[in-house]
Scaffold this motif. Structure first.
Motif, PDB file in Angstrom:
ATOM      1  N   CYS A   1       4.833  -8.506   2.302  1.00  0.00           N
ATOM      2  CA  CYS A   1       3.635  -7.671   2.221  1.00  0.00           C
ATOM      3  C   CYS A   1       2.405  -8.398   2.737  1.00  0.00           C
ATOM      4  N   ILE A   2       2.378  -9.704   2.494  1.00  0.00           N
ATOM      5  CA  ILE A   2       1.218 -10.500   2.883  1.00  0.00           C
ATOM      6  C   ILE A   2       1.706 -11.687   3.716  1.00  0.00           C
ATOM      7  N   PRO A   3       1.844 -11.490   5.027  1.00  0.00           N
ATOM      8  CA  PRO A   3       2.317 -12.586   5.875  1.00  0.00           C
ATOM      9  C   PRO A   3       1.363 -13.781   5.827  1.00  0.00           C
ATOM     10  N   THR A   4       1.909 -14.964   5.999  1.00  0.00           N
ATOM     11  CA  THR A   4       1.102 -16.182   6.007  1.00  0.00           C
ATOM     12  C   THR A   4       0.023 -16.088   7.074  1.00  0.00           C
ATOM     13  N   GLY A   5      -1.173 -16.477   6.700  1.00  0.00           N
ATOM     14  CA  GLY A   5      -2.281 -16.491   7.645  1.00  0.00           C
ATOM     15  C   GLY A   5      -3.002 -15.168   7.807  1.00  0.00           C
ATOM     16  N   VAL A   6      -2.547 -14.132   7.121  1.00  0.00           N
ATOM     17  CA  VAL A   6      -3.191 -12.823   7.206  1.00  0.00           C
ATOM     18  C   VAL A   6      -3.967 -12.592   5.915  1.00  0.00           C
ATOM     19  N   LYS A   7      -5.206 -12.163   6.042  1.00  0.00           N
ATOM     20  CA  LYS A   7      -6.021 -11.893   4.860  1.00  0.00           C
ATOM     21  C   LYS A   7      -5.476 -10.679   4.117  1.00  0.00           C
ATOM     22  N   LEU A   8      -5.497 -10.757   2.807  1.00  0.00           N
ATOM     23  CA  LEU A   8      -4.986  -9.666   1.959  1.00  0.00           C
ATOM     24  C   LEU A   8      -5.591  -8.326   2.355  1.00  0.00           C
TER      25      LEU A   8
ATOM     26  N   PHE B   1      -0.736  -3.724   1.671  1.00  0.00           N
ATOM     27  CA  PHE B   1      -0.806  -4.006   0.243  1.00  0.00           C
ATOM     28  C   PHE B   1      -2.268  -4.095  -0.200  1.00  0.00           C
ATOM     29  N   GLY B   2      -3.057  -4.836   0.553  1.00  0.00           N
ATOM     30  CA  GLY B   2      -4.477  -4.980   0.240  1.00  0.00           C
ATOM     31  C   GLY B   2      -5.208  -3.654   0.317  1.00  0.00           C
ATOM     32  N   TYR B   3      -4.856  -2.847   1.314  1.00  0.00           N
ATOM     33  CA  TYR B   3      -5.493  -1.536   1.458  1.00  0.00           C
ATOM     34  C   TYR B   3      -5.174  -0.650   0.246  1.00  0.00           C
ATOM     35  N   THR B   4      -3.924  -0.639  -0.172  1.00  0.00           N
ATOM     36  CA  THR B   4      -3.528   0.167  -1.328  1.00  0.00           C
ATOM     37  C   THR B   4      -4.284  -0.294  -2.572  1.00  0.00           C
ATOM     38  N   LEU B   5      -4.365  -1.606  -2.763  1.00  0.00           N
ATOM     39  CA  LEU B   5      -5.098  -2.132  -3.915  1.00  0.00           C
ATOM     40  C   LEU B   5      -6.563  -1.731  -3.873  1.00  0.00           C
ATOM     41  N   SER B   6      -7.141  -1.678  -2.680  1.00  0.00           N
ATOM     42  CA  SER B   6      -8.553  -1.304  -2.580  1.00  0.00           C
ATOM     43  C   SER B   6      -8.769   0.153  -3.004  1.00  0.00           C
ATOM     44  N   LEU B   7      -7.760   0.983  -2.855  1.00  0.00           N
ATOM     45  CA  LEU B   7      -7.877   2.398  -3.234  1.00  0.00           C
ATOM     46  C   LEU B   7      -7.630   2.641  -4.715  1.00  0.00           C
ATOM     47  N   ILE B   8      -6.680   1.906  -5.296  1.00  0.00           N
ATOM     48  CA  ILE B   8      -6.296   2.195  -6.687  1.00  0.00           C
ATOM     49  C   ILE B   8      -6.622   1.066  -7.642  1.00  0.00           C
TER      50      ILE B   8
ATOM     51  N   LEU C   1       0.188   9.125  -3.907  1.00  0.00           N
ATOM     52  CA  LEU C   1       0.200   7.878  -4.684  1.00  0.00           C
ATOM     53  C   LEU C   1       0.959   8.006  -6.003  1.00  0.00           C
ATOM     54  N   ILE C   2       1.247   9.211  -6.430  1.00  0.00           N
ATOM     55  CA  ILE C   2       1.901   9.410  -7.724  1.00  0.00           C
ATOM     56  C   ILE C   2       3.255   8.704  -7.811  1.00  0.00           C
ATOM     57  N   PRO C   3       4.104   8.738  -6.776  1.00  0.00           N
ATOM     58  CA  PRO C   3       5.360   7.973  -6.874  1.00  0.00           C
ATOM     59  C   PRO C   3       5.126   6.474  -7.079  1.00  0.00           C
ATOM     60  N   VAL C   4       4.069   5.934  -6.501  1.00  0.00           N
ATOM     61  CA  VAL C   4       3.733   4.518  -6.694  1.00  0.00           C
ATOM     62  C   VAL C   4       3.374   4.277  -8.160  1.00  0.00           C
ATOM     63  N   LEU C   5       2.555   5.152  -8.735  1.00  0.00           N
ATOM     64  CA  LEU C   5       2.178   5.019 -10.139  1.00  0.00           C
ATOM     65  C   LEU C   5       3.392   5.182 -11.047  1.00  0.00           C
TER      66      LEU C   5
END
Length: 116
Positions: free
Chosen positions: A5-12, A17-24, A95-99
């Protein structure tokens, strides 16, 4: 599909994954999504009562952010006193299936003891 989800050297923030976290992310957004999913349509005061621990200002801010992110729909009725209803958009519903998966994981793991 990437190996991680978070490759080395890539900002979250630059990952899915980071985008989803920013939304929820945060204390209340997932709870708001849950209540709107369970009740289909709710008014501001209904949401505030259902959550119980959220201030007027915080709920107002969360709803504005979620509307701007396309997760909820705000419907205002031209009447006196003003009537506003909130519901999930198609994007919010997606997003409901994720929750639900998070809920399932929690149910399976909350009784597991920490073996440090």
């Amino acid at each position: 599909m990437p190996e991680t989800c978070i490759p080395t050297g890539v900002k979250l923030k630059d990952t899915g994954f980071g985008y989803t976290l920013s939304l929820i992310g945060g204390q209340y957004k997932m709870i708001i999504l849950y209540w709107l999913y369970e009740n289909k349509v709710m008014r501001f005061n209904e949401l505030q009562r259902s959550i119980g621990t959220i201030s007027f200002k915080t709920l107002s801010m969360m709803l504005k952010e979620m509307e701007a992110d396309g997760l909820i729909i705000r419907r205002e009725f031209p009447q006196v006193p003003p009537k506003v209803e909130y519901s999930l958009s198609e994007r919010g519903l997606s997003l409901i299936p994720v929750l639900n998966m998070m809920c399932d994981w929690g149910e399976e793991n909350m009784l597991v003891t920490d073996c440090r």
